[in-house]
Every structure is written in structure tokens, then in C-alpha cells.
Design a protein around this motif. Sequence first.
Motif, PDB file in Angstrom:
ATOM      1  N   LYS A  55       0.760  -1.291   0.059  1.00 31.49           N
ATOM      2  CA  LYS A  55       0.112  -0.021   0.000  1.00 31.49           C
ATOM      3  C   LYS A  55       0.903   1.170  -0.023  1.00 31.49           C
ATOM      4  N   GLU A  56       1.937   1.306   0.953  1.00 32.25           N
ATOM      5  CA  GLU A  56       2.908   2.213   0.920  1.00 32.25           C
ATOM      6  C   GLU A  56       3.357   2.622  -0.711  1.00 32.25           C
ATOM      7  N   SER A  57       3.725   1.324  -1.196  1.00 30.46           N
ATOM      8  CA  SER A  57       4.393   1.620  -2.395  1.00 30.46           C
ATOM      9  C   SER A  57       3.610   2.167  -3.388  1.00 30.46           C
ATOM     10  N   ASP A  58       2.254   1.824  -3.425  1.00 28.85           N
ATOM     11  CA  ASP A  58       1.197   2.131  -4.481  1.00 28.85           C
ATOM     12  C   ASP A  58       1.082   3.543  -4.080  1.00 28.85           C
ATOM     13  N   ARG A  59       1.035   4.241  -2.913  1.00 28.14           N
ATOM     14  CA  ARG A  59       0.826   5.531  -2.477  1.00 28.14           C
ATOM     15  C   ARG A  59       2.012   6.198  -3.091  1.00 28.14           C
ATOM     16  N   LYS A  60       2.978   5.935  -2.917  1.00 25.01           N
ATOM     17  CA  LYS A  60       4.171   6.568  -3.395  1.00 25.01           C
ATOM     18  C   LYS A  60       4.204   6.796  -5.006  1.00 25.01           C
ATOM     19  N   LYS A  61       3.763   5.758  -5.485  1.00 24.80           N
ATOM     20  CA  LYS A  61       3.839   5.938  -7.097  1.00 24.80           C
ATOM     21  C   LYS A  61       2.743   6.641  -7.557  1.00 24.80           C
ATOM     22  N   GLU A  62       1.405   6.709  -6.764  1.00 21.74           N
ATOM     23  CA  GLU A  62       0.447   7.479  -7.390  1.00 21.74           C
ATOM     24  C   GLU A  62       0.809   8.855  -7.024  1.00 21.74           C
ATOM     25  N   GLN A  63       1.551   9.336  -6.037  1.00 20.13           N
ATOM     26  CA  GLN A  63       2.068  10.400  -5.597  1.00 20.13           C
ATOM     27  C   GLN A  63       2.925  11.291  -6.636  1.00 20.13           C
ATOM     28  N   GLU A  64       4.003  10.333  -6.985  1.00 16.49           N
ATOM     29  CA  GLU A  64       4.777  10.697  -8.157  1.00 16.49           C
ATOM     30  C   GLU A  64       4.104  10.714  -9.437  1.00 16.49           C
ATOM     31  N   ARG A  65       3.062   9.964  -9.751  1.00  9.97           N
ATOM     32  CA  ARG A  65       2.416   9.952 -11.129  1.00  9.97           C
ATOM     33  C   ARG A  65       1.607  11.542 -10.994  1.00  9.97           C
ATOM     34  N   LYS A  66       1.053  11.946  -9.942  1.00 15.10           N
ATOM     35  CA  LYS A  66       0.335  13.212  -9.842  1.00 15.10           C
ATOM     36  C   LYS A  66       1.301  14.375  -9.913  1.00 15.10           C
ATOM     37  N   ARG A  67       2.290  14.216  -9.284  1.00 10.58           N
ATOM     38  CA  ARG A  67       3.334  15.169  -9.571  1.00 10.58           C
ATOM     39  C   ARG A  67       3.925  15.448 -11.059  1.00 10.58           C
ATOM     40  N   LEU A  68       4.303  14.411 -11.528  1.00 12.34           N
ATOM     41  CA  LEU A  68       4.667  14.571 -13.092  1.00 12.34           C
ATOM     42  C   LEU A  68       3.581  14.926 -13.945  1.00 12.34           C
ATOM     43  N   GLU A  69       2.233  14.431 -13.578  1.00  9.74           N
ATOM     44  CA  GLU A  69       1.215  14.953 -14.546  1.00  9.74           C
ATOM     45  C   GLU A  69       0.883  16.581 -14.189  1.00  9.74           C
ATOM     46  N   ALA A  70       1.053  17.086 -13.076  1.00  5.21           N
ATOM     47  CA  ALA A  70       1.150  18.408 -12.643  1.00  5.21           C
ATOM     48  C   ALA A  70       2.205  19.243 -13.353  1.00  5.21           C
ATOM     49  N   LEU A  71       3.245  18.640 -13.551  1.00  2.00           N
ATOM     50  CA  LEU A  71       4.389  19.198 -13.834  1.00  2.00           C
ATOM     51  C   LEU A  71       4.164  19.316 -15.407  1.00  2.00           C
ATOM     52  N   LYS A  72       3.897  18.289 -15.831  1.00  2.00           N
ATOM     53  CA  LYS A  72       3.691  18.325 -17.515  1.00  2.00           C
ATOM     54  C   LYS A  72       2.638  19.406 -17.971  1.00  2.00           C
ATOM     55  N   LYS A  73       1.399  19.514 -16.998  1.00  2.44           N
ATOM     56  CA  LYS A  73       0.418  20.315 -17.389  1.00  2.44           C
ATOM     57  C   LYS A  73       1.245  21.990 -17.135  1.00  2.44           C
ATOM     58  N   LYS A  74       1.730  22.107 -16.111  1.00  2.00           N
ATOM     59  CA  LYS A  74       2.162  23.492 -15.767  1.00  2.00           C
ATOM     60  C   LYS A  74       3.246  23.724 -17.047  1.00  2.00           C
ATOM     61  N   LYS A  75       4.145  22.921 -17.699  1.00  2.00           N
ATOM     62  CA  LYS A  75       5.171  23.018 -18.753  1.00  2.00           C
ATOM     63  C   LYS A  75       4.275  23.583 -19.962  1.00  2.00           C
ATOM     64  N   SER A  76       3.085  22.784 -20.402  1.00  2.00           N
ATOM     65  CA  SER A  76       2.489  23.034 -21.639  1.00  2.00           C
ATOM     66  C   SER A  76       1.660  24.426 -21.329  1.00  2.00           C
ATOM     67  N   ASP A  77       1.266  24.687 -20.055  1.00  2.00           N
ATOM     68  CA  ASP A  77       0.555  25.983 -19.908  1.00  2.00           C
ATOM     69  C   ASP A  77       1.702  27.166 -20.244  1.00  2.00           C
ATOM     70  N   ASP A  78       2.814  27.021 -19.453  1.00  2.00           N
ATOM     71  CA  ASP A  78       3.900  27.947 -19.603  1.00  2.00           C
ATOM     72  C   ASP A  78       4.185  28.193 -20.966  1.00  2.00           C
ATOM     73  N   LEU A  79       4.216  26.903 -21.796  1.00  2.00           N
ATOM     74  CA  LEU A  79       4.938  27.094 -23.021  1.00  2.00           C
ATOM     75  C   LEU A  79       3.694  27.780 -24.313  1.00  2.00           C
ATOM     76  N   LEU A  80       2.451  27.452 -23.841  1.00  6.15           N
ATOM     77  CA  LEU A  80       1.535  28.264 -24.399  1.00  6.15           C
ATOM     78  C   LEU A  80       1.440  29.644 -24.143  1.00  6.15           C
ATOM     79  N   LYS A  81       1.517  30.170 -23.000  1.00  6.01           N
ATOM     80  CA  LYS A  81       1.757  31.619 -22.577  1.00  6.01           C
ATOM     81  C   LYS A  81       2.867  32.113 -23.021  1.00  6.01           C
ATOM     82  N   SER A  82       3.968  31.563 -23.334  1.00  8.79           N
ATOM     83  CA  SER A  82       5.042  32.296 -23.826  1.00  8.79           C
ATOM     84  C   SER A  82       4.950  32.573 -25.511  1.00  8.79           C
TER      85      SER A  82
END
Length: 122
Positions: A55-82
Motif C-alpha cells: 500500500k505504501e509503495s502504491d501510494r508513493k507511485k500515485e503521488q509521483e504520477r500526480k506530481r509528474l502530471e502536474a509538472l507536464k500540465k504546468k510546462k504546457s501552460d507555460d509554453l502556451l503563455k510564452s
Amino acid sequence: MVTVTTNKSGRPWKKGKKKISTLNATAASKTSFAVRREKQKKQRAVKAIADDLKKESDRKKEQERKRLEALKKKKSDDLLKSVKVQVIKDSKKIKRMSKKQIVKSRIYLNSHLTSASGVSDR
């Protein structure tokens, strides 16, 4: 029972065989009820620990997945703004342009801008 015979070298060519029913017979469990109960308790404890680790491992993987998804979204938004954008409200003008001109000047329709990033008229 089959008799064991030997050839010239003395090596037997037939082995003594037993009945199949005697081969499969196993002795009954000699462990006491208390010992078996203790073994089951240990197995349950080990399984609980393994489940917690999973469960702990799955929770860490889910957090990492969400973090990477947020990072990807932020990067695409920044690219579109620039991106420098020229808003053309007349769609006939775009139809007259060649594809090279559209790509080169990065012209987007007003509706595309507002739906993509929430940014309009820059």
C-alpha cells in the motif's frame, strides 16, 4: 515383485518397482493444534506487513504520477503563455493563407486560444 537381473557388465537392467499407492502415501501431520495455530498467526502477521508495504509503495507511485502530471500540465501552460499570438477574428483571412504562413507566424483562432489555456487577446 519383478526380479532384478543383470547383464554381462553386472549393471541391473530392471529396477525393483513399488506399487503407486505406497509411493503417494504420506505420513499424517504430527504437529499439535497449538503449533499449527501459532504458525498461522505468524503467517497472518507477515501477510499484514507485506500488504502495508505494498500500500505504501502504491501510494508513493500515485503521488509521483500526480506530481509528474502536474509538472507536464504546468510546462504546457507555460509554453502556451510564452507563444506570441496574433489574434485574427476573420476566419476568411486564415483560409487564404498557406499552411506555411500559418505555422510560421503561429496564428491561432480566437476560439482555440480561449479553449486551450484560458488566455485570450494578448
